[in-house]
Structures are given as C-alpha cells and as structure tokens.
Design an enzyme around this catalytic site. Structure first.
Site, short mmCIF file in Angstrom:
data_model
loop_
_atom_site.label_atom_id
_atom_site.label_comp_id
_atom_site.label_asym_id
_atom_site.label_seq_id
_atom_site.Cartn_x
_atom_site.Cartn_y
_atom_site.Cartn_z
N ASP A 1 0.84 -1.21 0.00
CA ASP A 1 0.00 0.00 0.00
C ASP A 1 0.87 1.25 0.00
OD1 ASP A 1 0.93 -0.55 2.57
OD2 ASP A 1 -0.98 -0.24 3.57
N ASP B 1 7.10 3.95 3.55
CA ASP B 1 7.42 5.16 4.30
C ASP B 1 8.92 5.14 4.63
OD1 ASP B 1 7.45 7.33 6.00
OD2 ASP B 1 6.12 6.49 7.50
N ARG C 1 -9.99 1.86 6.74
CA ARG C 1 -9.41 1.26 5.52
C ARG C 1 -10.45 1.28 4.40
NH1 ARG C 1 -4.76 -1.65 7.11
NH2 ARG C 1 -4.84 -2.59 9.17
P1 IMP Z 1 7.77 1.60 6.75
O1 IMP Z 1 8.05 1.82 5.29
O2 IMP Z 1 8.59 0.51 7.36
O3 IMP Z 1 7.90 2.89 7.54
O4 IMP Z 1 6.29 1.14 6.99
C1 IMP Z 1 5.36 1.08 5.99
C2 IMP Z 1 4.06 0.60 6.58
O5 IMP Z 1 3.59 1.51 7.58
C3 IMP Z 1 2.99 0.59 5.50
O6 IMP Z 1 2.92 -0.66 4.86
C4 IMP Z 1 1.75 0.93 6.27
O7 IMP Z 1 1.17 -0.24 6.80
C5 IMP Z 1 2.24 1.82 7.39
N1 IMP Z 1 2.12 3.24 7.05
C6 IMP Z 1 3.11 4.10 6.66
N2 IMP Z 1 2.64 5.32 6.42
C7 IMP Z 1 1.30 5.27 6.68
C8 IMP Z 1 0.23 6.24 6.59
O8 IMP Z 1 0.41 7.42 6.26
N3 IMP Z 1 -1.01 5.78 6.92
C9 IMP Z 1 -1.26 4.50 7.29
N4 IMP Z 1 -0.30 3.56 7.37
C10 IMP Z 1 0.97 3.94 7.07
MG MG Z 2 1.47 -2.10 4.71
#
Ligand code: IMP
Ligand code: MG
Length: 183
Positions: free
Chosen positions: A102, A105, A167
């Site tokens: 999805d 980040d 969601r």
């Molecule tokens: P990261 O890249 O390890 O920081 O984490 C990514 C995961 O954090 C994604 O797959 C989402 O499940 C969650 N996530 C990151 N940003 C958001 C946001 O803005 N809204 C909701 N979930 C988010």
């Molecule tokens: Mg995710």
C-alpha cells in the site's frame, strides 16, 4: 456528517486511484509478459484493496499469496523490527515475485521483507507500491514502481488505517487528527 470529516484533505479520489491502478496493471504486463511463474505477494492488510483492483486488469497469468507482518512501532513510526505473523502458503523458489504494498514510508519493514524473501531463492523480486512517501525514507530502499508520490503526512483510506479503522474509505486523504481519540 459524511466520512469526509475524517480527512483534512482528499489527495487521491476514487476515480484517480482507479485510473492509476489500470496504468500499474499495464506496467505489470509489460514487465512480466513473458513470465510463466509470476506470483503477487500482498502484505496484509493495507494492500488488500490495491491488490483486488490490480489483478482485475493484469493479463499476465499469476498466482497470489499473502504475508502478514507486524512492525514494532513507537507511536505511528516504524522501527524496522518485523515479525512474520502469517507466512506465505506457497513456495516461491524459482518464481518471479512481485511484492504489492500500500505505502512505503521509512522503507525499513519492506527492506526486511525483501531480505527474507530473497533467502527463499526466487527467480526475481520486485516491489510495486501504490504510494511512495519518499521523504520518510530512513535507508536507501527504492521501489521498482510506485503509483503516487505521497507527502510526509499520516494518510488514511483505500486500505490505509488509523487504529485498524478507516481502511474502507474509497479515496486516500490526510487524516484529521482531531478524530484520533474518537475512532
Ligand atoms: P515503513 O516503510 O517501514 O515505515 O512502513 C510502511 C508501513 O507503515 C505501510 O505498509 C503501512 O502499513 C504503514 N504506514 C506508513 N505510512 C502510513 C500512513 O500514512 N497511513 C497508514 N499507514 C501507514
Ligand atoms: Mg502495509
């Protein structure tokens, strides 16, 4: 009041998302048209609406599979320590793996997932994410394809949750933090 109260701004409407996903399906076909062993791996739960809509437009034959991970978070931020809560049902050795996400980040969780899947000897491994929050990156992790660049804000809808809710919104928007304690 409508569900729009939960967002301060709609970033991507249902129609825009639909159009973008059709483009991404074309990318999948262009990238994997020759493959006999494509498997799309959806990381639960946020990527469910994306995967469901994507596969309706993908022409290349493929399997789908699911993996659930939990990230140990301090607040809403990722720590990069992941635990596989539910593993794939399929063996992926020799297959062309496309991870369907999805949003990326920090890049920490997906980096760990990719390392884990690489050890299972797939033929290839690529990442497709609907949203790329490039400014949030804490490593040099790069996706192979993204749908939209996302701002460094907390987003909800189309699979993205706050406290496991919202969601179901058909669009993607910036979360209105006034509702954090009310949902
Ligand atoms: P990261 O890249 O390890 O920081 O984490 C990514 C995961 O954090 C994604 O797959 C989402 O499940 C969650 N996530 C990151 N940003 C958001 C946001 O803005 N809204 C909701 N979930 C988010
Ligand atoms: Mg995710």
């Amino acid at each position: 009041m409508s569900d729009k109260k939960y967002v301060t701004k709609i970033l991507f409407s249902e129609k825009e998302i639909e159009k973008k996903i059709k483009e991404l399906a074309l990318w999948v076909d262009e990238t994997y048209g020759e493959s006999q062993n494509l498997i799309l791996i959806s990381i639960l739960k946020g990527s469910i609406p994306f995967l469901a809509q994507l596969i309706k437009s993908v022409k290349t034959n493929h399997e789908i599979d699911f993996m659930a991970i939990s990230t140990y978070r301090g607040g809403q931020k990722s720590s990069g320590n992941i635990k596989i809560v539910m593993d794939l049902a399929n063996d992926i050795s020799g297959k062309d793996v496309l991870i369907v996400e999805d949003i990326v980040d920090s890049g920490l969780s997906l980096n760990k997932v990719k390392e884990n899947l690489k050890r299972r000897n797939p033929n290839s491994i690529k990442i497709l994410t609907l949203l790329d929050k490039k400014e949030g990156r804490k490593n040099d992790f790069e996706v192979d394809k993204y749908g939209f660049i996302a701002p460094n804000e907390f987003l909800i809808g189309f699979g993205l949750d706050v406290k496991e809710k919202l969601r179901n919104l058909p669009y993607i928007g910036i979360f209105n933090k006034d509702f954090f304690d009310k949902i």
